[in-house]
Design a protein around this motif. Sequence first.
Motif, mmCIF file in Angstrom:
data_model
loop_
_atom_site.group_PDB
_atom_site.id
_atom_site.type_symbol
_atom_site.label_atom_id
_atom_site.label_comp_id
_atom_site.label_asym_id
_atom_site.label_seq_id
_atom_site.Cartn_x
_atom_site.Cartn_y
_atom_site.Cartn_z
ATOM 1 N N ARG A 86 1.040 -1.159 -0.141
ATOM 2 C CA ARG A 86 -0.132 -0.047 -0.122
ATOM 3 C C ARG A 86 0.972 1.249 0.027
ATOM 4 N NH1 ARG A 86 -3.599 -1.915 5.000
ATOM 5 N NH2 ARG A 86 -1.465 -2.061 6.015
ATOM 6 N N ASP A 87 0.399 2.405 -0.506
ATOM 7 C CA ASP A 87 1.214 3.644 -0.789
ATOM 8 C C ASP A 87 1.277 4.170 0.529
ATOM 9 O OD1 ASP A 87 2.447 5.496 -2.706
ATOM 10 O OD2 ASP A 87 0.780 6.722 -1.574
ATOM 11 N N ILE A 88 2.402 4.461 1.089
ATOM 12 C CA ILE A 88 2.339 5.100 2.454
ATOM 13 C C ILE A 88 2.123 6.491 2.481
ATOM 14 C CG2 ILE A 88 3.841 5.675 4.386
ATOM 15 C CD1 ILE A 88 5.574 3.155 3.667
ATOM 16 N N PHE A 89 2.239 7.296 1.351
ATOM 17 C CA PHE A 89 2.015 8.611 1.292
ATOM 18 C C PHE A 89 0.536 8.848 1.238
ATOM 19 C CE2 PHE A 89 0.636 12.222 -1.595
ATOM 20 C CZ PHE A 89 1.295 13.210 -0.878
ATOM 21 N N SER A 90 -0.291 8.141 0.784
ATOM 22 C CA SER A 90 -1.748 7.938 0.514
ATOM 23 C C SER A 90 -2.262 7.824 2.114
ATOM 24 C CB SER A 90 -2.637 7.106 -0.226
ATOM 25 O OG SER A 90 -1.994 7.446 -1.723
ATOM 26 N N ARG A 91 -1.766 6.914 2.877
ATOM 27 C CA ARG A 91 -2.150 6.561 4.186
ATOM 28 C C ARG A 91 -1.612 7.607 5.187
ATOM 29 N NH1 ARG A 91 -3.946 1.576 5.060
ATOM 30 N NH2 ARG A 91 -3.167 1.423 7.305
ATOM 31 N N VAL A 92 -0.469 8.212 5.030
ATOM 32 C CA VAL A 92 -0.174 9.273 5.866
ATOM 33 C C VAL A 92 -1.201 10.504 5.783
ATOM 34 C CG1 VAL A 92 1.404 11.098 6.367
ATOM 35 C CG2 VAL A 92 2.268 8.723 6.110
#
Length: 298
Positions: A86-92
């Motif tokens: 999963r994309d960490i930027f999106s989750r942050v």
Amino acid sequence: MTQIAPNAAPNTNEPVDQTVGPWKEAWRSFRKNKIAVVGAIIVVFFILLAFIGPLIVSQGINEQQLSQRLQAPSADHWFGTDDFGRDIFSRVVHGARLSLMVGFLSVIGSVIVGSLLGIIAGYYGRFVDTVISRLFDIILAFPSILLAIAIVSILGPSLKNALIAIGIINIPNFGRLIRSKVLSVKQEEYITAAKAIGMSDKRLLFSHVLPNSMTPVIVQGTLAIASAIIEAAALGFLGLGAQAPQPEWGKMLADARIYLINAPWTMIFPGLAIMLTVLGFNLMGDGLRDALDPKMKN
């Protein structure tokens, strides 16, 4: 003798009243504090990120691509990917909304309940003051994070229950602050005059006493939001706050701790988000204290 016409233009060289209100003066003082302005900019950035960030990120917060798990930061994934791809930027970015929601809502609840209890204790005194003050002392006798853990353990692990627990543990801080302020405000002459003309206690409390006791609450509330964000992250890290797959920063740290050596970016970016948000609120809170507290002014 020289005569002045009745309709002559006023003398523009006369001094103009430069008196400003207390809130305008506080704003001027706050703007002069460069560190506080930096904190406010950080806070505004994360607030905007919480509102408009989820609308502009291209990757879904729960979109799994196992073939790209634990990828380092790149042009495709600015903050890298986690163990599920999963994309960490999106989750942050999405996590900013959850963390700020917990911070603001828990503090708003604490301010409302704490202010009501504090104003009642400070205004009526005697037995009522004793009961409420001892209730505050009991809550404050427990370490805040341990009390929050106990409350969430009873209610059940969830983000909603974590919000309730954080709100409860912060009630005494606002209650005691308001109580001490009310004890001094109710001795003012305008309060005595209001009583003399027969103003009801309810109107007196909410029209005069409470508005004149809220200045320290604004400062404490700003600092309390920072503490609430840390407490929410701590509960999430322990598995008592947000539950998977919610992209809460503390939960993200907990899920990524076993990859600290091999994939440090999985912890670095959620940790930086927590640090910067808390730093922003603390700097802004210190600036508000300096601007609103007469004792801090030169």
